[in-house]
Design a protein around this motif. Structure first.
Motif, PDB file in Angstrom:
ATOM      1  N   UNK A  70      52.221  36.236  50.859  1.00 34.72           N
ATOM      2  CA  UNK A  70      51.667  35.849  49.569  1.00 34.72           C
ATOM      3  C   UNK A  70      52.103  34.418  49.293  1.00 34.72           C
ATOM      4  N   UNK A  71      51.152  33.554  48.921  1.00 30.31           N
ATOM      5  CA  UNK A  71      51.426  32.133  48.753  1.00 30.31           C
ATOM      6  C   UNK A  71      51.121  31.716  47.310  1.00 30.31           C
ATOM      7  N   UNK A  72      52.128  31.286  46.528  1.00 27.98           N
ATOM      8  CA  UNK A  72      51.851  30.791  45.170  1.00 27.98           C
ATOM      9  C   UNK A  72      51.079  29.473  45.232  1.00 27.98           C
ATOM     10  N   UNK A  73      50.190  29.282  44.279  1.00 28.34           N
ATOM     11  CA  UNK A  73      49.390  28.058  44.264  1.00 28.34           C
ATOM     12  C   UNK A  73      48.909  27.812  42.835  1.00 28.34           C
ATOM     13  N   UNK A  74      48.189  26.699  42.660  1.00 29.76           N
ATOM     14  CA  UNK A  74      47.538  26.366  41.401  1.00 29.76           C
ATOM     15  C   UNK A  74      46.083  26.083  41.688  1.00 29.76           C
ATOM     16  N   UNK A  75      45.202  26.467  40.754  1.00 28.89           N
ATOM     17  CA  UNK A  75      43.796  26.127  40.933  1.00 28.89           C
ATOM     18  C   UNK A  75      43.491  24.811  40.221  1.00 28.89           C
ATOM     19  N   UNK A  76      42.215  24.403  40.277  1.00 25.46           N
ATOM     20  CA  UNK A  76      41.830  23.098  39.728  1.00 25.46           C
ATOM     21  C   UNK A  76      41.912  23.049  38.209  1.00 25.46           C
ATOM     22  N   UNK A  77      42.081  24.192  37.560  1.00 26.95           N
ATOM     23  CA  UNK A  77      42.283  24.221  36.109  1.00 26.95           C
ATOM     24  C   UNK A  77      43.759  24.224  35.738  1.00 26.95           C
ATOM     25  N   UNK A  78      44.641  24.165  36.755  1.00 26.57           N
ATOM     26  CA  UNK A  78      46.072  24.143  36.499  1.00 26.57           C
ATOM     27  C   UNK A  78      46.684  25.508  36.303  1.00 26.57           C
ATOM     28  N   UNK A  79      45.913  26.576  36.550  1.00 26.67           N
ATOM     29  CA  UNK A  79      46.420  27.932  36.369  1.00 26.67           C
ATOM     30  C   UNK A  79      47.171  28.394  37.616  1.00 26.67           C
ATOM     31  N   UNK A  80      48.252  29.132  37.413  1.00 28.31           N
ATOM     32  CA  UNK A  80      48.967  29.714  38.539  1.00 28.31           C
ATOM     33  C   UNK A  80      48.125  30.811  39.176  1.00 28.31           C
ATOM     34  N   UNK A  81      48.052  30.784  40.496  1.00 29.18           N
ATOM     35  CA  UNK A  81      47.346  31.841  41.225  1.00 29.18           C
ATOM     36  C   UNK A  81      48.204  32.254  42.415  1.00 29.18           C
ATOM     37  N   UNK A  82      47.869  33.394  42.990  1.00 30.73           N
ATOM     38  CA  UNK A  82      48.537  33.884  44.191  1.00 30.73           C
ATOM     39  C   UNK A  82      47.482  34.112  45.267  1.00 30.73           C
ATOM     40  N   UNK A  83      47.682  33.481  46.395  1.00 33.14           N
ATOM     41  CA  UNK A  83      46.782  33.644  47.526  1.00 33.14           C
ATOM     42  C   UNK A  83      47.397  34.597  48.544  1.00 33.14           C
ATOM     43  N   UNK A  84      46.528  35.266  49.291  1.00 35.39           N
ATOM     44  CA  UNK A  84      46.980  36.164  50.346  1.00 35.39           C
ATOM     45  C   UNK A  84      46.554  35.563  51.672  1.00 35.39           C
ATOM     46  N   UNK A  85      47.516  35.363  52.573  1.00 39.01           N
ATOM     47  CA  UNK A  85      47.243  34.672  53.830  1.00 39.01           C
ATOM     48  C   UNK A  85      47.543  35.584  55.015  1.00 39.01           C
ATOM     49  N   UNK A  86      46.567  35.674  55.917  1.00 37.60           N
ATOM     50  CA  UNK A  86      46.708  36.469  57.136  1.00 37.60           C
ATOM     51  C   UNK A  86      46.465  35.558  58.330  1.00 37.60           C
ATOM     52  N   UNK A  87      47.387  35.571  59.298  1.00 35.62           N
ATOM     53  CA  UNK A  87      47.260  34.746  60.497  1.00 35.62           C
ATOM     54  C   UNK A  87      47.287  35.638  61.723  1.00 35.62           C
ATOM     55  N   UNK A  88      46.449  35.321  62.699  1.00 32.27           N
ATOM     56  CA  UNK A  88      46.448  36.041  63.971  1.00 32.27           C
ATOM     57  C   UNK A  88      46.354  35.026  65.108  1.00 32.27           C
TER      58      UNK A  88
END
Length: 698
Positions: A521-539
């Motif tokens: 799970x990767x914390x991030x911000x969107x273009x409106x400045x809101x905190x979001x959480x992204x889910x990242x899967x690597x293979x």
């Protein structure tokens, strides 16, 4: 493929007026630091410079040339604006004729004088500024009362921002593609690029000289001609800091890590300012007056180069003394180490994981990593420091130890022992650990102090101080979310084992192929400045060298089904996202896809046929060994370079996902293509990697 670092090495040492060495002293390893100042002749005064990585382009009244003077564009109209495509293949110029008519035209950078397109001013309005998206996938032209977005190959309008309330003089785009800044005389409007709407309007009392986003997207800088640099936090666009006393403030640029800015402070001076401690400034004089622009680049040895135009030349100065952005380096490495620490250990149960990972242990481990890394970066600071005894605080029982190059430490010493402290020369410090301060300097956070006068030792321990600035923000990932993500990781690993076993039973791969899956799970911000959480899967996968030809891509092969390892890896993705992970897919949901294709160094002698199965590509923006360049592949010319072959392997993954994974093609997807060509030969260097990032997944 263009090799920009070779271009820099070519011009450093060719066509120079002067190249003196100024000895600045020695670094911490004892190496002599030399500041080298080169100056490159130009026929006419240069007003504007821009760069494609290490290649500097200069615009004089009528020409665009390289730093060495090679002509890229020549015309009769005056150049009032210039921007280089981030992939380096072309450039846009704003021109003004003797009659006052303005136009925007686009030219190839590697074919002098070849015009690609002229902006249709009759249809869209008079153009005043041009820029490119950071991924080179669109061009922006300000014209009339709008900003037009052009497709980069046919130069056709694909979108528009309407009703811009002033004539746009210049534009800047944030490196992450979130924001477009449009600049008028004394106004700046920042647009949310995705939604094409105003995010923030800024009004100034003085004329705006220049604007720029920091390399890490965290800051937006506005330079006004009253000598003031205003820095805004891009999450809220509230004013964060002001740097003053910058003279004429003609132009500015961030260095490559964003710790410093170079500001044109007068007709013959560029001032480099440390933004973390803006009293730390260094002035650089041009070999001649006439400085109106400034840029930072880096050569192939990662030396920082300050470049700026003077009256009839461009100066380039190596700056070996600039210190790295330690706070950022440490924070990034701490995040990487914490990602590993937060994973479930082999054989660890969920109950054991919950006992090991809690709020207290997570904070403690983050602090431990920070201090370990800070101590490593600091080196032996005591070797060059002068220590002296300070006053004794009887109320708190601490003795001040002062350092000329670091903050004072307060050593716990019983009052009965104070009289034995005669001078600092008697003291020795061991087991020293350092922490990093917000201004990127170091402080001692732990030390054993021994008084040689009586042999007694004392412990200074300040490891529980306030977190470094990059860790001060709230941790958005809750323990419950971590536990959920680890459960999903277990499911992915179970699925991986199932698919791998099936592939082995079908003789598609063997024990010599290892497929790895990872998620976080990767914390991030969107273009409106809101905190979001992204889910990242690597293979990804690796194949033992002696089995690569039979289980992975053979020489010249690029179809997914021609690699047992690649097809097995993608089968894991298919089963996962058509099964228990299907909730992450769906129409309208956002996703970033990073596709990495690799090839070995075996030369392609006669060419490899391309069947056109993935389409044809003309100057497709691709990151080659980390540098944004372009790749062209078509059926007529086939495959002649390893970069093309590696690119097609990545495109094969995209084709597979869209055709075989239900719901994948319905996503709002941003693709990033990456190509790595190994310096070594061998089939083990032919493989692919896939990284899926689901935006605002929670």
């Amino acid at each position: 493929m263009r090799k920009p670092y070779l271009i820099l090495r070519a011009f450093l040492g060719a066509m120079c007026l002067v190249s003196p060495f100024t000895v600045l002293g020695q670094d911490t390893d004892g190496n002599t630091l030399r500041e080298q100042h080169y100056s490159f002749r130009h026929k006419y005064p240069v007003r504007i410079i821009d760069n494609y990585q290490t290649t500097v382009y200069a615009a004089d009244p009528t020409d665009v040339t390289t730093m060495r003077g090679d002509v890229v564009y020549h015309g009769k109209d005056s150049i009032t604006g210039m921007k280089i495509n981030p992939s380096g293949v072309n450039l846009g110029v704003i021109l003004k004729s003797k009659k006052g008519e303005r136009s925007a035209r686009f030219y190839k950078t590697l074919e002098a004088g070849r015009q690609l397109k002229e902006f249709d001013a009759k249809r869209y309005g008079v153009p005043t500024a041009v820029t490119y998206a950071p991924d080179a996938r669109s061009i922006m032209v300000a014209a009339g009362n709008g900003i037009y977005f052009l497709e980069p190959r046919k130069f056709e309008s694909i979108a528009k921002i309407q009703n811009v309330p002033f004539e746009v003089e210049r534009m800047a785009v944030s490196p992450n593609g979130y924001y477009l800044a449009a600049v008028g005389k004394d106004k700046v409007i920042i647009y949310n690029l995705e939604e094409k709407r105003i995010r923030k309007e800024l009004k100034f009392d003085e004329k705006v000289s220049d604007v720029s986003f920091s390399p890490d997207n965290s800051d937006f800088g506005v330079l006004t001609d009253d000598g003031l640099l205003s820095l805004y936090n891009t999450r809220s666009f509230e004013l964060r800091k002001m740097v003053d006393d910058l003279g004429e403030a003609r132009a500015f640029a961030y260095n490559l890590d964003g710790k410093y800015v170079g500001v044109v402070t007068s007709d013959d001076t560029v001032t480099v300012v440390n933004l973390l401690r803006d009293s730390d400034r260094q002035n650089y004089k041009g070999k001649a007056p006439g400085i109106f622009d400034v840029e930072f680049i880096a050569d192939s040895d990662n030396n920082t180069i300050l470049t700026f135009p003077t009256l009839l030349a461009i100066d380039a100065i190596r700056l070996p003394y600039l210190k790295p952005f330690y706070n950022k380096l440490i924070a990034d490495e701490v995040d990487r180490k914490m990602d590993e620490w937060l994973k479930m250990m082999p054989g660890e149960t969920m109950d054991q994981y919950r006992a090991r990972v809690n709020d207290e242990s997570r904070a403690r481990q983050r602090r431990l990593f920070e201090d370990e890394l800070a101590t490593g970066f600091a080196g032996d600071l005591l070797a060059g420091a002068t220590m002296s005894l300070g006053s004794y605080d009887r109320a708190n029982g601490v003795l001040a130890l002062n350092f000329d190059s670091m903050p004072t430490i307060y050593l716990p010493v019983p009052e009965s022992d104070v009289t034995s402290f005669h001078n600092a020369g008697d003291l020795s410090l061991s087991d020293v650990m350092y922490g990093i301060l917000p201004d990127d300097t170091f402080e001692i956070v732990y030390a054993k102090v021994t008084n040689g006068a009586d042999g007694k030792s004392y412990i200074y321990d300040n490891r529980q101080r306030k977190d470094m600035q990059y860790m001060a923000a709230d941790d958005a990932i809750t323990l419950e979310m971590l536990q959920q993500q680890q459960m999903e990781e277990l499911k992915l690993q179970e699925l991986r084992e199932k698919v791998v076993e099936e592939a082995k039973n079908m003789n598609v791969i063997s024990d010599h192929t290892q497929i790895a899956v990872d998620s976080k799970v990767v914390p991030d911000y969107n273009a409106n400045g809101d905190k979001i959480l992204n889910y990242q899967v690597s293979v990804t996968y690796t194949v033992d060298p002696e089995f690569s030809v039979s289980e992975d891509f053979g020489p010249g092969k690029y179809h997914v089904e021609e690699s047992g390892a690649a097809s097995s890896m993608l089968n894991i993705v298919k089963q996962a996202f058509e099964g228990e992970f299907a909730q992450y897919l769906g129409g309208g949901k956002k996703m970033k896809v990073r596709l990495l294709g690799t090839a070995d160094a075996t030369p392609i002698v006669r060419g490899i046929p391309y069947d056109g199965s993935y389409g044809e590509f003309e100057e497709e923006p691709v990151y080659i060994d980390g540098r944004l360049q372009t790749v062209t592949v078509d059926a007529k010319n086939g495959i002649k370079e390893n970069e093309q072959l590696a690119f097609l392997r990545a495109m094969g993954v995209k084709d597979y996902l869209n055709k075989n994974v239900k719901g994948f093609k319905d996503m709002d997807t941003d693709y990033r293509y990456e190509v790595n060509v190994s310096k070594d030969k061998g089939s083990e260097h032919r493989r692919i990697t896939l990284e899926l990032t689901f935006i605002d997944a929670y």
